[in-house]
Design an enzyme around this catalytic site. Structure first.
Site, PDB file in Angstrom:
ATOM      1  N   ASN A   8      67.229  25.242  59.921  1.00 48.63           N
ATOM      2  CA  ASN A   8      66.355  24.271  60.585  1.00 48.63           C
ATOM      3  C   ASN A   8      67.255  23.398  61.458  1.00 48.63           C
ATOM      4  O   ASN A   8      67.991  22.548  60.962  1.00 48.63           O
ATOM      5  CB  ASN A   8      65.642  23.432  59.513  1.00 48.63           C
ATOM      6  CG  ASN A   8      64.676  22.436  60.113  1.00 48.63           C
ATOM      7  OD1 ASN A   8      64.568  22.311  61.344  1.00 48.63           O
ATOM      8  ND2 ASN A   8      63.980  21.711  59.259  1.00 48.63           N
ATOM      9  N   ARG A  92      63.338  27.799  61.571  1.00 48.06           N
ATOM     10  CA  ARG A  92      62.141  26.980  61.749  1.00 48.06           C
ATOM     11  C   ARG A  92      62.034  26.627  63.227  1.00 48.06           C
ATOM     12  O   ARG A  92      62.989  26.104  63.818  1.00 48.06           O
ATOM     13  CB  ARG A  92      62.276  25.704  60.929  1.00 48.06           C
ATOM     14  CG  ARG A  92      61.065  24.833  61.099  1.00 48.06           C
ATOM     15  CD  ARG A  92      61.240  23.507  60.407  1.00 48.06           C
ATOM     16  NE  ARG A  92      60.026  22.729  60.580  1.00 48.06           N
ATOM     17  CZ  ARG A  92      59.996  21.423  60.543  1.00 48.06           C
ATOM     18  NH1 ARG A  92      61.098  20.735  60.341  1.00 48.06           N
ATOM     19  NH2 ARG A  92      58.863  20.796  60.703  1.00 48.06           N
ATOM     20  N   HIS A 181      53.606  20.794  60.331  1.00 51.07           N
ATOM     21  CA  HIS A 181      53.940  21.026  58.914  1.00 51.07           C
ATOM     22  C   HIS A 181      53.263  22.313  58.429  1.00 51.07           C
ATOM     23  O   HIS A 181      52.969  22.470  57.245  1.00 51.07           O
ATOM     24  CB  HIS A 181      53.443  19.884  58.002  1.00 51.07           C
ATOM     25  CG  HIS A 181      54.069  18.552  58.249  1.00 51.07           C
ATOM     26  ND1 HIS A 181      53.331  17.380  58.254  1.00 51.07           N
ATOM     27  CD2 HIS A 181      55.338  18.194  58.498  1.00 51.07           C
ATOM     28  CE1 HIS A 181      54.127  16.362  58.492  1.00 51.07           C
ATOM     29  NE2 HIS A 181      55.361  16.830  58.637  1.00 51.07           N
ATOM     30  N   ARG A 242      54.980   6.456  62.385  1.00 54.80           N
ATOM     31  CA  ARG A 242      53.971   6.836  63.392  1.00 54.80           C
ATOM     32  C   ARG A 242      52.619   6.222  63.054  1.00 54.80           C
ATOM     33  O   ARG A 242      52.233   6.151  61.889  1.00 54.80           O
ATOM     34  CB  ARG A 242      53.811   8.356  63.450  1.00 54.80           C
ATOM     35  CG  ARG A 242      55.062   9.073  63.903  1.00 54.80           C
ATOM     36  CD  ARG A 242      54.788  10.565  64.117  1.00 54.80           C
ATOM     37  NE  ARG A 242      56.024  11.310  64.041  1.00 54.80           N
ATOM     38  CZ  ARG A 242      56.223  12.355  63.257  1.00 54.80           C
ATOM     39  NH1 ARG A 242      55.250  12.819  62.496  1.00 54.80           N
ATOM     40  NH2 ARG A 242      57.386  12.963  63.237  1.00 54.80           N
ATOM     41  N   GLU A 386      59.357  24.817  52.133  1.00 63.49           N
ATOM     42  CA  GLU A 386      59.256  25.441  53.452  1.00 63.49           C
ATOM     43  C   GLU A 386      60.314  26.520  53.631  1.00 63.49           C
ATOM     44  O   GLU A 386      60.065  27.548  54.260  1.00 63.49           O
ATOM     45  CB  GLU A 386      59.395  24.371  54.539  1.00 63.49           C
ATOM     46  CG  GLU A 386      58.195  23.444  54.568  1.00 63.49           C
ATOM     47  CD  GLU A 386      58.427  22.184  55.351  1.00 63.49           C
ATOM     48  OE1 GLU A 386      58.023  22.145  56.509  1.00 63.49           O
ATOM     49  OE2 GLU A 386      59.008  21.222  54.804  1.00 63.49           O
TER      50      GLU A 386
END
Ligand code: AMP
Length: 400
Positions: A8, A92, A181, A242, A386
């Protein structure tokens, strides 16, 4: 040798995990920080043994990968004899557009597409591509697979992914809901169906991925039907920094009031809002927000209440669009550690006969059915993985 290396890549960082696909167990993981910045550092952890650090400046991701390979094959700290024990590499990639509803073996054409989607994910796709090219140089001939964060959301029906803006923006610029996600949502939904013994074709599952970035998905039979994140990861839930959903007119209003550009306000909505902004700057870390609440900080209390309220609102909407829900899952940093959020959100579905078992819910980071035996909805803590999801796709697509 059935080891898959999962990578990643950020613009100056590289996270990795080497997974043995025979038993799906991680052999080693690590993080390279400050790539191309003075003070580069690799922290490598052979699983079950002590971490070790290498501090050595690297000029680019290719040099970083070379050091990662050295660490993986090191005679003291390594876990494999040489790089030939790596079967394939999974990357990823954040944005794959509608072109990639599934993971794909990387070719020159795929790389061109990833580059093309960079304008939708300018912080991520170029870095993901750097990682891919670095690995291709360091390990020629080993197959690479891209797993896209957006793949899971591509199956949403048009009524869920279309924004109510002039259609030409969809036609010309592919402006639609993508959902992010995705690898986590897909993995958790699939594991939840197995764990709860639900019908794999019809199970209605809601996954709350609550980390520093947070999103919710609704899926039926493992196929996404809606997701709270939109064109970018800014939409939806209140997150660490956020804002999630706001009236878009707020952007113009702040621009005018404070003489700021749209870019500046968007930066505020991405980096200075969420519980960090609502709490008056306490922190983006939910542990700090909870501690501040315990110390009597009212802004922190309201931030936490609003965070949980927004989750409940989305869960309620998704229950309605699916005509019910069979499983409600909590995952990622907050979802796996914060029993109060799980309790409040789970019990909000009390009107459907759902109930959290407080004693069982007193758990962290461990796959657990946290609903009472008579609960009409299976509520669970399902740690995300993940890396394993990416490794599974990589292995499936490259297996001879
Ligand atoms: P992630 O992005 O999945 O790594 O999640 C990071 C977030 O999880 C941070 O905001 C952490 O504060 C939060 N987190 C970790 N442990 C806890 C905890 N015990 N209670 C609440 N939040 C936590």
């Amino acid at each position: 040798m059935k080891n898959v290396l999962v990578i990643n890549c950020g613009s100056s960082s590289l996270k990795y995990q080497l997974i043995n696909m025979e038993n799906e167990e991680a052999l080693a993981k690590g993080l390279f920080e400050r790539i191309a910045i003075p003070g580069s550092k690799l922290t490598h952890e052979p699983i079950g043994r002590e971490k070790f650090k290498i501090e050595k400046d690297v000029k680019n991701h290719t040099e970083a990968i070379a050091l990662v390979l050295e660490a993986l094959t090191d005679k003291d700290h390594g876990v494999i004899k040489d790089a030939s024990e790596i079967y394939a590499i999974g990357h990823r990639v954040v944005q794959g557009g509608v072109k990639y509803p599934e993971s794909v073996v990387i070719t020159d054409e795929v790389k061109k597409e990833i580059e093309k989607f960079s304008d939708l994910a300018p912080l991520h796709n170029p870095a993901n591509l750097m990682g891919i090219e670095a690995v291709e140089k360091a390990m020629p001939g080993v197959p690479n697979v891209a797993a896209f964060d957006t793949s899971f959301g591509i199956s949403m029906p048009e009524k869920a992914y279309k924004y109510a803006i002039p259609n030409e923006y969809y036609e010309n610029y592919h402006i639609r809901r993508y959902g992010f996600h995705g690898t986590s949502h897909m993995y958790v939904a699939q594991e939840a169906i197995k764990f709860a013994g639900l019908d794999k074709d019809t199970a209605r599952v809601i996954v709350c991925h609550l980390g520093n970035g947070a999103s919710i998905s609704a899926s039926i039979g493992g196929k996404c039907v809606d997701s709270s994140m939109g064109l970018t990861p800014l939409e939806g839930l209140i997150m660490g920094t956020r804002s999630g959903d706001i009236d878009p007119a707020i952007v113009q209003y702040i621009c005018n009031k404070e003489n700021k550009s749209v870019d500046e306000v968007l930066d505020i909505l991405n980096k200075k809002s969420g519980v960090l902004g609502m709490s008056g700057g306490v922190s983006s870390d939910f542990r700090d927000i909870e501690n501040a609440e315990a110390d009597g900080n009212n802004l922190a209390k309201v931030a936490l209440e609003a965070f949980r309220y927004r989750i409940i609102k989305y869960v309620g909407a998704y229950v309605a669009v699916m005509g019910g829900v069979d499983a409600l899952c909590f995952t990622a940093g907050v979802g796996e550690n914060d029993k109060i959020t799980r309790q409040i959100v789970g019990n909000a579905l009390g009107f459907l006969g759902a109930k959290v078992d407080d004693e069982v819910n007193n758990v962290r980071g461990k796959r657990t059915m946290i609903s009472t035996p008579d609960s009409k909805v299976k509520i669970m803590l399902m740690p995300t993985n993940e890396e394993l999801a990416i490794a599974r796709d990589t292995y499936r697509l490259t297996k001879k």
